[in-house]
Write a protein that holds these residues in place. Structure first.
Motif, mmCIF file in Angstrom:
data_model
loop_
_atom_site.group_PDB
_atom_site.id
_atom_site.type_symbol
_atom_site.label_atom_id
_atom_site.label_comp_id
_atom_site.label_asym_id
_atom_site.label_seq_id
_atom_site.Cartn_x
_atom_site.Cartn_y
_atom_site.Cartn_z
ATOM 1 N N GLU A 123 -0.769 7.628 6.918
ATOM 2 C CA GLU A 123 -1.070 6.343 7.565
ATOM 3 C C GLU A 123 -1.089 5.194 6.567
ATOM 4 O O GLU A 123 -0.548 4.109 6.829
ATOM 5 N N GLU A 124 -1.713 5.428 5.413
ATOM 6 C CA GLU A 124 -1.804 4.360 4.410
ATOM 7 C C GLU A 124 -0.429 4.046 3.810
ATOM 8 O O GLU A 124 -0.129 2.883 3.522
ATOM 9 N N CYS A 125 0.414 5.074 3.624
ATOM 10 C CA CYS A 125 1.778 4.836 3.138
ATOM 11 C C CYS A 125 2.538 3.977 4.150
ATOM 12 O O CYS A 125 3.269 3.044 3.766
ATOM 13 N N ALA A 126 2.347 4.280 5.432
ATOM 14 C CA ALA A 126 3.023 3.512 6.486
ATOM 15 C C ALA A 126 2.557 2.060 6.468
ATOM 16 O O ALA A 126 3.366 1.132 6.607
ATOM 17 N N GLU A 127 1.254 1.851 6.267
ATOM 18 C CA GLU A 127 0.723 0.482 6.212
ATOM 19 C C GLU A 127 1.287 -0.268 5.004
ATOM 20 O O GLU A 127 1.575 -1.469 5.088
ATOM 21 N N LEU A 128 1.455 0.441 3.882
ATOM 22 C CA LEU A 128 2.032 -0.205 2.694
ATOM 23 C C LEU A 128 3.492 -0.586 2.940
ATOM 24 O O LEU A 128 3.932 -1.678 2.566
ATOM 25 N N GLU A 157 -4.000 -4.968 -0.921
ATOM 26 C CA GLU A 157 -4.959 -4.134 -0.188
ATOM 27 C C GLU A 157 -4.360 -2.769 0.140
ATOM 28 O O GLU A 157 -5.023 -1.738 -0.019
ATOM 29 N N GLU A 158 -3.113 -2.768 0.578
ATOM 30 C CA GLU A 158 -2.480 -1.500 0.966
ATOM 31 C C GLU A 158 -2.150 -0.649 -0.247
ATOM 32 O O GLU A 158 -2.210 0.585 -0.170
ATOM 33 N N VAL A 159 -1.808 -1.286 -1.378
ATOM 34 C CA VAL A 159 -1.622 -0.542 -2.632
ATOM 35 C C VAL A 159 -2.930 0.155 -2.998
ATOM 36 O O VAL A 159 -2.952 1.343 -3.356
#
Ligand SMILES: [Mg+2]
Length: 82
Positions: free
Chosen positions: A15-20, A41-43
């Motif tokens: 999920e976090e990779c997708a947000e980045l 923030e996403e990094v």
């Protein structure tokens, strides 16, 4: 950490990779304080998730360090040829 916890951790990383990816893609439209802050923030989110995954799997942490040495050396070679 049990299998449930590990599965949740990998799901969070996805999920976090997708947000980045989304945050970086938005830089194509505008590079301003807002969009750059969003990327930062996403990094941070992805780096935190990666740290947790590496803690769960020391093999991933150690092998990734090895891969970085190999890939940086290859990159340096390429840059020298130019
Ligand atoms: Mg995020």
């Amino acid at each position: 950490m049990g299998k449930m916890g590990e599965d949740a951790q990998f799901k969070m990383l996805i999920e976090e990779c997708a947000e980045l990816i989304v945050a970086v893609a938005k830089l194509g439209r505008a590079k301003n304080g807002n969009t750059l802050l969003n990327v930062a923030e996403e990094v941070a989110d992805v780096e935190i998730c990666l740290a947790q995954v590496k803690q769960m799997y020391p093999f991933i942490a150690e092998q990734a360090e090895h891969e970085k040495v190999v890939k940086y050396a290859r990159l340096e070679q390429l840059l020298e040829k130019r």
